[in-house]
Scaffold this motif. Structure first.
Motif, PDB file in Angstrom:
ATOM      1  N   UNK A 214      -2.218   5.682  -2.714  1.00  0.00           N
ATOM      2  CA  UNK A 214      -1.136   6.429  -3.365  1.00  0.00           C
ATOM      3  C   UNK A 214      -0.443   7.345  -2.363  1.00  0.00           C
ATOM      4  N   UNK A 215      -1.232   8.043  -1.545  1.00  0.00           N
ATOM      5  CA  UNK A 215      -0.656   8.941  -0.538  1.00  0.00           C
ATOM      6  C   UNK A 215       0.160   8.181   0.501  1.00  0.00           C
ATOM      7  N   UNK A 216      -0.177   6.909   0.723  1.00  0.00           N
ATOM      8  CA  UNK A 216       0.556   6.075   1.679  1.00  0.00           C
ATOM      9  C   UNK A 216       1.842   5.503   1.072  1.00  0.00           C
ATOM     10  N   UNK A 217       2.077   5.792  -0.202  1.00  0.00           N
ATOM     11  CA  UNK A 217       3.311   5.347  -0.837  1.00  0.00           C
ATOM     12  C   UNK A 217       3.229   4.022  -1.568  1.00  0.00           C
ATOM     13  N   UNK A 218       2.032   3.489  -1.716  1.00  0.00           N
ATOM     14  CA  UNK A 218       1.878   2.244  -2.475  1.00  0.00           C
ATOM     15  C   UNK A 218       2.101   2.570  -3.949  1.00  0.00           C
ATOM     16  N   UNK A 219       2.886   1.777  -4.652  1.00  0.00           N
ATOM     17  CA  UNK A 219       3.185   2.060  -6.055  1.00  0.00           C
ATOM     18  C   UNK A 219       1.909   2.164  -6.913  1.00  0.00           C
ATOM     19  N   UNK A 220       1.863   3.158  -7.800  1.00  0.00           N
ATOM     20  CA  UNK A 220       0.681   3.354  -8.637  1.00  0.00           C
ATOM     21  C   UNK A 220       0.253   2.109  -9.407  1.00  0.00           C
ATOM     22  N   UNK A 221       1.199   1.293  -9.851  1.00  0.00           N
ATOM     23  CA  UNK A 221       0.862   0.074 -10.589  1.00  0.00           C
ATOM     24  C   UNK A 221       0.030  -0.878  -9.728  1.00  0.00           C
ATOM     25  N   UNK A 222       0.417  -1.034  -8.473  1.00  0.00           N
ATOM     26  CA  UNK A 222      -0.331  -1.903  -7.567  1.00  0.00           C
ATOM     27  C   UNK A 222      -1.730  -1.351  -7.304  1.00  0.00           C
ATOM     28  N   UNK A 223      -1.827  -0.037  -7.158  1.00  0.00           N
ATOM     29  CA  UNK A 223      -3.130   0.597  -6.928  1.00  0.00           C
ATOM     30  C   UNK A 223      -4.005   0.434  -8.158  1.00  0.00           C
ATOM     31  N   UNK A 224      -3.426   0.637  -9.342  1.00  0.00           N
ATOM     32  CA  UNK A 224      -4.168   0.468 -10.593  1.00  0.00           C
ATOM     33  C   UNK A 224      -4.727  -0.950 -10.699  1.00  0.00           C
ATOM     34  N   UNK A 225      -3.901  -1.945 -10.427  1.00  0.00           N
ATOM     35  CA  UNK A 225      -4.357  -3.328 -10.534  1.00  0.00           C
ATOM     36  C   UNK A 225      -5.442  -3.645  -9.508  1.00  0.00           C
ATOM     37  N   UNK A 226      -5.321  -3.118  -8.292  1.00  0.00           N
ATOM     38  CA  UNK A 226      -6.364  -3.322  -7.277  1.00  0.00           C
ATOM     39  C   UNK A 226      -7.671  -2.660  -7.700  1.00  0.00           C
ATOM     40  N   UNK A 227      -7.580  -1.478  -8.283  1.00  0.00           N
ATOM     41  CA  UNK A 227      -8.768  -0.787  -8.785  1.00  0.00           C
ATOM     42  C   UNK A 227      -9.406  -1.587  -9.920  1.00  0.00           C
ATOM     43  N   UNK A 228      -8.582  -2.147 -10.792  1.00  0.00           N
ATOM     44  CA  UNK A 228      -9.097  -2.973 -11.891  1.00  0.00           C
ATOM     45  C   UNK A 228      -9.818  -4.211 -11.368  1.00  0.00           C
ATOM     46  N   UNK A 229      -9.242  -4.859 -10.380  1.00  0.00           N
ATOM     47  CA  UNK A 229      -9.856  -6.062  -9.802  1.00  0.00           C
ATOM     48  C   UNK A 229     -11.218  -5.705  -9.201  1.00  0.00           C
TER      49      UNK A 229
END
Length: 74
Positions: free
Chosen positions: A39-54
């Motif tokens: 998130x701090x690197x600017x990756x969209x929260x949706x992408x981070x959420x999906x990676x966390x879910x995986x």
């Protein structure tokens, strides 16, 4: 997904473990960053959420549409 929606989704899904997962779990799908680092690197929260879910095996049925507030009723 906004960052505030990301936070609500993580807290709803993981409860007391939410902050530990965001801060400590390394996500291969995010370049071996934690969710917080991504998130701090600017990756969209949706992408981070999906990676966390995986990475945590969240069922697909609980991955979409979470974190949003209920619409206000007039």
């Amino acid at each position: 997904m906004r960052r505030s929606e990301f936070q609500r989704a993580v807290e709803a899904e993981f409860g007391r473990r939410a902050q530990a997962l965001v801060n400590d779990l390394v996500l291969p799908g995010m370049g071996d960053r934690t969710a917080a680092q991504a998130l701090d690197a600017g990756i969209p929260p949706r992408e981070v959420w999906l990676a966390l879910c995986v990475e945590t095996d969240v069922p697909e049925s609980r991955r979409h549409g979470v974190g949003r507030l209920e619409p206000r009723r007039s």
